[in-house]
Design an enzyme around this catalytic site. Sequence first.
Site, PDB file in Angstrom:
ATOM      1  N   SER A 179      -5.143  12.971 -42.062  1.00  0.00           N
ATOM      2  CA  SER A 179      -5.199  11.618 -41.536  1.00  0.00           C
ATOM      3  C   SER A 179      -6.202  11.451 -40.392  1.00  0.00           C
ATOM      4  O   SER A 179      -6.713  10.362 -40.193  1.00  0.00           O
ATOM      5  CB  SER A 179      -3.809  11.167 -41.095  1.00  0.00           C
ATOM      6  OG  SER A 179      -3.203  12.129 -40.284  1.00  0.00           O
ATOM      7  N   HIS A 239      -2.749   9.102 -47.375  1.00  0.00           N
ATOM      8  CA  HIS A 239      -4.089   8.503 -47.354  1.00  0.00           C
ATOM      9  C   HIS A 239      -4.830   8.649 -48.682  1.00  0.00           C
ATOM     10  O   HIS A 239      -5.939   8.157 -48.830  1.00  0.00           O
ATOM     11  CB  HIS A 239      -4.927   9.114 -46.231  1.00  0.00           C
ATOM     12  CG  HIS A 239      -4.488   8.668 -44.880  1.00  0.00           C
ATOM     13  ND1 HIS A 239      -4.834   7.444 -44.360  1.00  0.00           N
ATOM     14  CD2 HIS A 239      -3.705   9.259 -43.951  1.00  0.00           C
ATOM     15  CE1 HIS A 239      -4.288   7.314 -43.164  1.00  0.00           C
ATOM     16  NE2 HIS A 239      -3.600   8.391 -42.891  1.00  0.00           N
ATOM     17  N   LYS A 288      -0.108   2.110 -46.804  1.00  0.00           N
ATOM     18  CA  LYS A 288      -1.545   2.188 -46.563  1.00  0.00           C
ATOM     19  C   LYS A 288      -2.286   1.432 -47.673  1.00  0.00           C
ATOM     20  O   LYS A 288      -2.198   0.221 -47.716  1.00  0.00           O
ATOM     21  CB  LYS A 288      -1.939   3.638 -46.368  1.00  0.00           C
ATOM     22  CG  LYS A 288      -1.405   4.084 -44.987  1.00  0.00           C
ATOM     23  CD  LYS A 288      -1.498   5.527 -44.657  1.00  0.00           C
ATOM     24  CE  LYS A 288      -0.922   5.721 -43.251  1.00  0.00           C
ATOM     25  NZ  LYS A 288      -0.378   7.029 -43.014  1.00  0.00           N
TER      26      LYS A 288
HETATM   27  C1  LIG Z   1       0.751   7.432 -42.210  1.00  0.00           C
HETATM   28  C2  LIG Z   1       1.222   8.761 -42.645  1.00  0.00           C
HETATM   29  C3  LIG Z   1       2.578   9.007 -42.846  1.00  0.00           C
HETATM   30  C4  LIG Z   1       3.642   8.012 -42.475  1.00  0.00           C
HETATM   31  O1  LIG Z   1       3.727   6.969 -43.363  1.00  0.00           O
HETATM   32  P1  LIG Z   1       4.368   5.584 -42.860  1.00  0.00           P
HETATM   33  O2  LIG Z   1       4.690   4.862 -44.105  1.00  0.00           O
HETATM   34  O3  LIG Z   1       3.322   4.916 -42.038  1.00  0.00           O
HETATM   35  O4  LIG Z   1       5.567   5.914 -42.057  1.00  0.00           O
HETATM   36  C5  LIG Z   1       2.948  10.225 -43.371  1.00  0.00           C
HETATM   37  N1  LIG Z   1       2.034  11.177 -43.647  1.00  0.00           N
HETATM   38  C6  LIG Z   1       0.719  10.993 -43.434  1.00  0.00           C
HETATM   39  C7  LIG Z   1      -0.242  12.069 -43.787  1.00  0.00           C
HETATM   40  C8  LIG Z   1       0.276   9.781 -42.912  1.00  0.00           C
HETATM   41  O5  LIG Z   1      -1.019   9.591 -42.683  1.00  0.00           O
END
Ligand SMILES: *Cc1c(COP(=O)(O)O)cnc(C)c1O
Length: 391
Positions: free
Chosen positions: A176, A205, A236
């Site tokens: 991320s 992602h 996302k």
């Molecule tokens: C954003 C993210 C999460 C968390 O997801 P949310 O739905 O925002 O709680 C988990 N793992 C990774 C690698 C992320 O980038």
Amino acid sequence: MDYFKEQVELIKENGLFRELKYLSKPQDKYTVIEGKEVFLMASSNYLGLANDERLKKAVKEAVDKYGVGSGGARLTTGSYELNKKLEEAIAKFKQAEAAIVYNTGYMANVGTISAICDKDWVIFSDELNHASIIDGCKLSKAKIIVYKHCDTSDLAKKIKEVNPKRALVISDGVFSMDGDIAPVKELAFLCEKYSNIYLMIDDAHATGVLGETGSGSAEYFNVEDKVDIKLGTLSKAVGSEGGYVAGSKYLIEFLRNRARSFIFSTAMSPGIVAASLKSLEIIEDMKEARINLAKNSKYLQKSLKDNGFNVIKSSTPIISLVVGDEKLTSEYSRRLLEVGVYIPAIRPPTVRTGTSRLRIVLMSTYSKAELEEALEKIIKIGIELGVNTNN
Ligand SMILES: *Cc1c(COP(=O)(O)O)cnc(C)c1O
């Protein structure tokens, strides 16, 4: 002095104080932050689906039909027919037998890892894994072994040394902060050699972004049948909210019975479930958008490098322009905001000390001209601040 005041002042002294910035328009490439119109280069709404008319319509219809609050946890009264449909759609999208949806990706990681791993397990975790994976590991009773970033030989060596009774290998599919892709193929072949080692990939992602149909890193590397636990988020690229795990029928039934963040939390609003469902109908066909993201990422990285900036190599829409110093990074971000470009400064503890950066995230909806205009500003201000020291 008051403890909290003291702590806050300490955070401020170290240049690490964080403040919320409020939006008053939808999260598109142009939005309004703190009353200022900005070009957004920081959103995980990669495909622009968060403000898509089709998703909005689906939410409205679901709210009319089912109301707003879900009224209960999934195992009590919170499971609507829509939930079942969504989990079936995710399973299909991820080429798995079944799926379970949690309220967020964070909850998916915390709940899944702690449900699976007790003290008889060993977890092998990439050193740059997301905070929610780290928290899930901490919450489990397992022995945690961190391997070098994307280094499968280090992982193989550590597996041999430990010779675990049962183990879980966990990696982000796309990291991320650095935006690089995990060696999912090598990880899959390594884990396949051991019947007692399961592979879990967090495609937060990668979902919607990588692979021909946007299914994620396993599709990208053509190892769909070799990743045991396919975790991801709907918040996302999918443009909605929620986290999921896709995998075997028994894995999912196990998690429904054991994952505490699934069991002990009220289910998400049916409206949000409907939005995710609609998005999954659309996302597979957004191939053009994925190609555009990859093309723009390449172009931006090359331009920044040519101008002497320190850019972490990335095959995704996440591009880290490393500045180093925390205060200078904040200043860079602030100056860009003044000229209408929003890229937040990412500082410790999110990234290691000395690697503070502008984390640029692209959207598929940018035109070439828009990207170029923003790039010019990034380069101009970066040069003024003396950030481009790679020359
Ligand atoms: C954003 C993210 C999460 C968390 O997801 P949310 O739905 O925002 O709680 C988990 N793992 C990774 C690698 C992320 O980038």
